[in-house]
Design an enzyme around this catalytic site. Structure first.
Site, PDB file in Angstrom:
ATOM      1  N   GLU A  76      31.521   5.107 -75.308  1.00  0.00           N
ATOM      2  CA  GLU A  76      32.970   5.249 -75.495  1.00  0.00           C
ATOM      3  C   GLU A  76      33.742   4.108 -74.829  1.00  0.00           C
ATOM      4  OE1 GLU A  76      34.746   8.842 -73.936  1.00  0.00           O
ATOM      5  OE2 GLU A  76      36.698   8.372 -74.783  1.00  0.00           O
ATOM      6  N   LYS A  89      32.028   6.279 -79.793  1.00  0.00           N
ATOM      7  CA  LYS A  89      33.297   7.023 -79.672  1.00  0.00           C
ATOM      8  C   LYS A  89      34.408   6.022 -79.392  1.00  0.00           C
ATOM      9  CE  LYS A  89      35.510  10.734 -77.028  1.00  0.00           C
ATOM     10  NZ  LYS A  89      35.332  12.082 -76.496  1.00  0.00           N
ATOM     11  N   SER A 125      35.792  13.487 -81.792  1.00  0.00           N
ATOM     12  CA  SER A 125      35.322  13.957 -80.492  1.00  0.00           C
ATOM     13  C   SER A 125      36.573  14.073 -79.638  1.00  0.00           C
ATOM     14  CB  SER A 125      34.325  12.961 -79.885  1.00  0.00           C
ATOM     15  OG  SER A 125      33.980  13.365 -78.576  1.00  0.00           O
ATOM     16  N   ARG A 185      42.279  16.277 -76.020  1.00  0.00           N
ATOM     17  CA  ARG A 185      43.645  16.785 -76.117  1.00  0.00           C
ATOM     18  C   ARG A 185      43.990  17.315 -77.510  1.00  0.00           C
ATOM     19  NH1 ARG A 185      45.897  11.507 -73.293  1.00  0.00           N
ATOM     20  NH2 ARG A 185      43.802  10.862 -73.905  1.00  0.00           N
TER      21      ARG A 185
HETATM   22  P1  13P Z   1      41.047  12.700 -75.856  1.00  0.00           P
HETATM   23  O1  13P Z   1      40.690  13.120 -77.269  1.00  0.00           O
HETATM   24  O2  13P Z   1      42.015  13.616 -75.175  1.00  0.00           O
HETATM   25  O3  13P Z   1      41.414  11.247 -75.776  1.00  0.00           O
HETATM   26  O4  13P Z   1      39.731  12.892 -74.995  1.00  0.00           O
HETATM   27  C1  13P Z   1      38.531  12.456 -75.503  1.00  0.00           C
HETATM   28  C2  13P Z   1      37.663  12.057 -74.386  1.00  0.00           C
HETATM   29  O5  13P Z   1      36.581  12.573 -74.237  1.00  0.00           O
HETATM   30  C3  13P Z   1      38.123  10.990 -73.499  1.00  0.00           C
HETATM   31  O6  13P Z   1      37.036  10.502 -72.758  1.00  0.00           O
END
Ligand code: 13P
Length: 343
Positions: free
Chosen positions: A180, A222, A292, A295
């Site tokens: 990510e 991600k 993924s 929020r």
């Molecule tokens: P958000 O979708 O809230 O950005 O969170 C995803 C996430 O795992 C951030 O590391």
């Protein structure tokens, strides 16, 4: 490394019409969310809240392929003593674990951070695997900060190196790494600047993965979408976001990667869904593309729950709705609430 096993798990994480619930907020982050609702952030309240999500049987079975947990949560049991990991497995989803230890300021690079957590990571992965984790997550954070000429090469490169070392360790221990690299939405930059930085970050990340000998068939990427900064005066249409996001991804992400699961990054619930849907409507793609979200899946159920047991059913309905909308968007079959009501 058993690549065919890693590939099987990676494909299951991005199964058609399903995506990942990011429920791995650190204790600090979940406290902020609970504070906003006036709920005290105790271990029991955090457990009750997450248990409520994992017991949303229909949503979990149909739309959620995996759940990213936090260190505390992977060790917790439900009120009736069942380990939370077992609840997730019973619901038909894969348990995963956030393994990075958050960000620290990067020396000589004001305003920039590097994600830490490599020390002792192999040992932690072995333990998490014994607790049921099938995949892991490591989040790198890149700030665009247009006026100050960010990001620096040092920041992009240090974070790519860390992601690659993490991913290699995961694969060596039989765990699928979610890679990510998040380019933040903070700032007043436009969508083109976000796309440009995202392209650079992805190029560096895939180069570092190559040199670390990570097998792309056994990861899930991600990324952020290409979107304007939150304070940008220039807004972008849903089609522009889909188009610019896909241009960057096609230029950077080899077809060997089984799946891309976006983060929501501060987009509204409906934006995150509409963008994912438009991306999936734009024709055949070399990878499966899903969500993924943290929020964008949890804001609605959190509000509906507000720490009260009598609100559990309403909160589960709110979670089920967002999960279904994103599940449809992962197939390019979503309709907005307005369109659905009119139909
Ligand atoms: P958000 O979708 O809230 O950005 O969170 C995803 C996430 O795992 C951030 O590391």
């Amino acid at each position: 490394m058993n690549l065919s096993e890693l590939n099987k798990v990676a494909l299951a994480m991005v199964a058609p019409g399903r995506g990942i619930l990011a429920a791995d907020e650190s204790s600090g982050t979940i406290k902020k969310r609970f504070d906003a609702l006036g709920v005290e952030s105790t271990a029991d309240n955090r457990r009750d809240y997450r248990e409520m999500l994992f017991r949303s049987a229909d949503a979990m079975a149909k739309y959620i392929s995996g759940v990213i947990l936090y260190d505390e949560t992977i060790r917790q049991t439900a009120k009736d003593g069942t380990p939370l990991v077992k609840l997730i497995e019973k619901a038909g989803a894969l348990p995963g674990i956030k393994v990075d230890k958050g960000t620290k300021p990067l020396p000589f690079c004001p305003g920039e951070v590097v994600t830490e957590g490599l020390d002792g990571l192999r040992e932690r992965l072995v333990e998490y695997r014994s607790l049921g984790a099938k995949f892991a997550k490591w989040r790198a954070v890149i700030d665009v900060g247009q006026q100050h000429g960010l990001p620096s090469y040092s920041c992009v490169s240090a974070n790519a190196q860390a992601l690659a070392r993490y991913a290699a360790l995961c694969q060596d221990e039989g765990i699928v790494p979610i890679v990510e690299p998040e380019v933040l939405m903070d700032g007043d930059h436009d969508i083109d600047r976000c796309a440009e930085v995202t392209q650079w970050v992805l190029k560096e990340t895939f180069q570092a993965l190559f040199f670390a000998r990570v097998a792309l068939e056994g990861i899930v990427l991600k990324p952020n979408m290409a979107v304007p900064g939150k304070k940008s005066q220039k807004r972008a249409s849903v089609e522009e976001v889909a188009d610019k996001t896909l241009r960057v991804l096609k230029a950077c992400v080899p077809a060997a990667v089984p799946g891309i699961a976006f983060l929501s990054g501060g987009q509204s619930d409906e934006e995150a869904t509409a963008h994912l849907d438009a991306i999936n409507r734009s024709g055949a793609l070399p990878w499966r593309v899903t969500f993924s979200y943290g929020r964008a899946l949890q804001a609605a159920p959190q509000k509906a729950w507000s720490g009260k047991s009598e609100n559990v059913a309403a909160a589960q309905r709110a979670f089920g709705h967002r999960a279904m909308m994103n599940g449809l968007a992962a197939q390019g079959q979503w309709k907005s609430d307005l369109e659905r009501k009119a139909a």
